[in-house]
Design a protein around this motif. Structure first.
Motif, PDB file in Angstrom:
ATOM      1  N   ALA A  25       1.046  -1.193  -0.052  1.00  0.00           N
ATOM      2  CA  ALA A  25      -0.030  -0.007   0.116  1.00  0.00           C
ATOM      3  C   ALA A  25       0.893   1.307   0.084  1.00  0.00           C
ATOM      4  N   ALA A  26       0.577   2.294  -0.883  1.00  0.00           N
ATOM      5  CA  ALA A  26       1.267   3.378  -0.752  1.00  0.00           C
ATOM      6  C   ALA A  26       0.309   4.720  -0.473  1.00  0.00           C
ATOM      7  N   ASP A  27       0.817   5.796  -0.384  1.00  0.00           N
ATOM      8  CA  ASP A  27       0.169   6.982  -0.294  1.00  0.00           C
ATOM      9  C   ASP A  27      -0.078   7.770  -1.546  1.00  0.00           C
ATOM     10  N   ALA A  28      -1.448   7.581  -2.042  1.00  0.00           N
ATOM     11  CA  ALA A  28      -1.868   8.286  -3.269  1.00  0.00           C
ATOM     12  C   ALA A  28      -2.549   9.432  -3.031  1.00  0.00           C
ATOM     13  N   ARG A  29      -2.233  10.639  -3.755  1.00  0.00           N
ATOM     14  CA  ARG A  29      -2.809  11.893  -3.654  1.00  0.00           C
ATOM     15  C   ARG A  29      -3.424  12.244  -4.811  1.00  0.00           C
ATOM     16  N   TYR A  30      -4.535  12.434  -5.107  1.00  0.00           N
ATOM     17  CA  TYR A  30      -5.440  12.919  -6.168  1.00  0.00           C
ATOM     18  C   TYR A  30      -5.669  14.436  -6.289  1.00  0.00           C
ATOM     19  N   LEU A  31      -5.508  14.970  -7.393  1.00  0.00           N
ATOM     20  CA  LEU A  31      -5.849  16.542  -7.382  1.00  0.00           C
ATOM     21  C   LEU A  31      -6.810  16.513  -8.700  1.00  0.00           C
ATOM     22  N   ILE A  32      -8.036  16.900  -8.368  1.00  0.00           N
ATOM     23  CA  ILE A  32      -9.132  16.820  -9.526  1.00  0.00           C
ATOM     24  C   ILE A  32      -9.772  17.984  -9.757  1.00  0.00           C
ATOM     25  N   ARG A  33      -9.961  18.324 -10.921  1.00  0.00           N
ATOM     26  CA  ARG A  33     -10.680  19.637 -11.329  1.00  0.00           C
ATOM     27  C   ARG A  33     -11.896  18.962 -12.016  1.00  0.00           C
ATOM     28  N   ALA A  34     -13.141  19.456 -11.531  1.00  0.00           N
ATOM     29  CA  ALA A  34     -14.527  18.966 -11.996  1.00  0.00           C
ATOM     30  C   ALA A  34     -15.360  20.175 -12.212  1.00  0.00           C
ATOM     31  N   LEU A  99      -2.479  12.422 -10.511  1.00  0.00           N
ATOM     32  CA  LEU A  99      -2.118  11.388  -9.542  1.00  0.00           C
ATOM     33  C   LEU A  99      -0.724  11.446  -8.784  1.00  0.00           C
ATOM     34  N   HIS A 100      -0.487  11.494  -7.739  1.00  0.00           N
ATOM     35  CA  HIS A 100       0.883  11.312  -7.227  1.00  0.00           C
ATOM     36  C   HIS A 100       0.885  10.209  -6.066  1.00  0.00           C
ATOM     37  N   VAL A 101       1.872   9.348  -6.554  1.00  0.00           N
ATOM     38  CA  VAL A 101       1.901   8.346  -5.553  1.00  0.00           C
ATOM     39  C   VAL A 101       3.326   8.140  -4.861  1.00  0.00           C
ATOM     40  N   GLN A 102       3.338   8.175  -3.773  1.00  0.00           N
ATOM     41  CA  GLN A 102       4.522   8.200  -2.903  1.00  0.00           C
ATOM     42  C   GLN A 102       5.713   7.249  -3.696  1.00  0.00           C
ATOM     43  N   GLY A 103       6.858   7.799  -3.689  1.00  0.00           N
ATOM     44  CA  GLY A 103       7.874   6.813  -4.064  1.00  0.00           C
ATOM     45  C   GLY A 103       7.766   6.936  -5.873  1.00  0.00           C
ATOM     46  N   ALA A 104       6.935   7.361  -6.639  1.00  0.00           N
ATOM     47  CA  ALA A 104       6.981   7.770  -8.043  1.00  0.00           C
ATOM     48  C   ALA A 104       7.603   8.848  -8.310  1.00  0.00           C
ATOM     49  N   GLU A 105       8.370   8.871  -9.298  1.00  0.00           N
ATOM     50  CA  GLU A 105       9.083   9.762 -10.052  1.00  0.00           C
ATOM     51  C   GLU A 105       8.444  11.131 -10.524  1.00  0.00           C
ATOM     52  N   ALA A 106       7.413  10.450 -11.281  1.00  0.00           N
ATOM     53  CA  ALA A 106       6.559  11.364 -12.240  1.00  0.00           C
ATOM     54  C   ALA A 106       5.423  11.468 -11.895  1.00  0.00           C
ATOM     55  N   VAL A 107       4.528  12.519 -12.139  1.00  0.00           N
ATOM     56  CA  VAL A 107       3.168  12.562 -11.811  1.00  0.00           C
ATOM     57  C   VAL A 107       2.407  11.912 -12.786  1.00  0.00           C
TER      58      VAL A 107
END
Length: 111
Positions: A25-34, A99-107
């Motif tokens: 399991a990782a820390d996932a952050r979503y930034l959404i525009r709707a 989507l930003h996932v902890q440990g991921a280099e790219a968004v």
């Protein structure tokens, strides 16, 4: 009248049918525009509820005809986070999902 016996057929798994490897399991952050829509928050949160996850943080702010929504879920494997982001991008009212996932280099982003 008797029914014929049923036999199981072993079919090879297609690439799409293969089970997804278990991930940590990782820390996932979503930034959404709707677009402002009365039920958009419910529909977005439902994507997590269907998978049995509860976001750790949810923040939404309205700016004229748009909603800026930030979601953080710390119990998602990367693969599942990406699948949920794709489903969100397919929603009619959603303009963009980052989507930003902890440990991921790219968004991972799409408009």
């Amino acid at each position: 009248m008797t029914l014929p016996a049923l036999n199981l057929v072993n079919l090879p798994l297609n690439h799409q049918d293969r089970p997804v490897p278990t991930e940590i399991a990782a820390d996932a952050r979503y930034l959404i525009r709707a677009e402002v829509d009365a039920d958009i928050l419910c529909r977005l949160l439902n994507q997590f509820a269907l998978q049995g996850h509860v976001p750790a943080e949810v923040e939404a702010s309205r700016r004229e005809d748009w909603l800026d929504i930030a979601l953080r879920v710390n119990t998602l494997p990367r693969y599942r986070a990406e699948v949920i982001a794709q489903r969100m991008r397919g929603m009619v009212s959603v303009c963009s999902v980052d989507l930003h996932v902890q440990g991921a280099e790219a968004v991972l982003s799409a408009t």
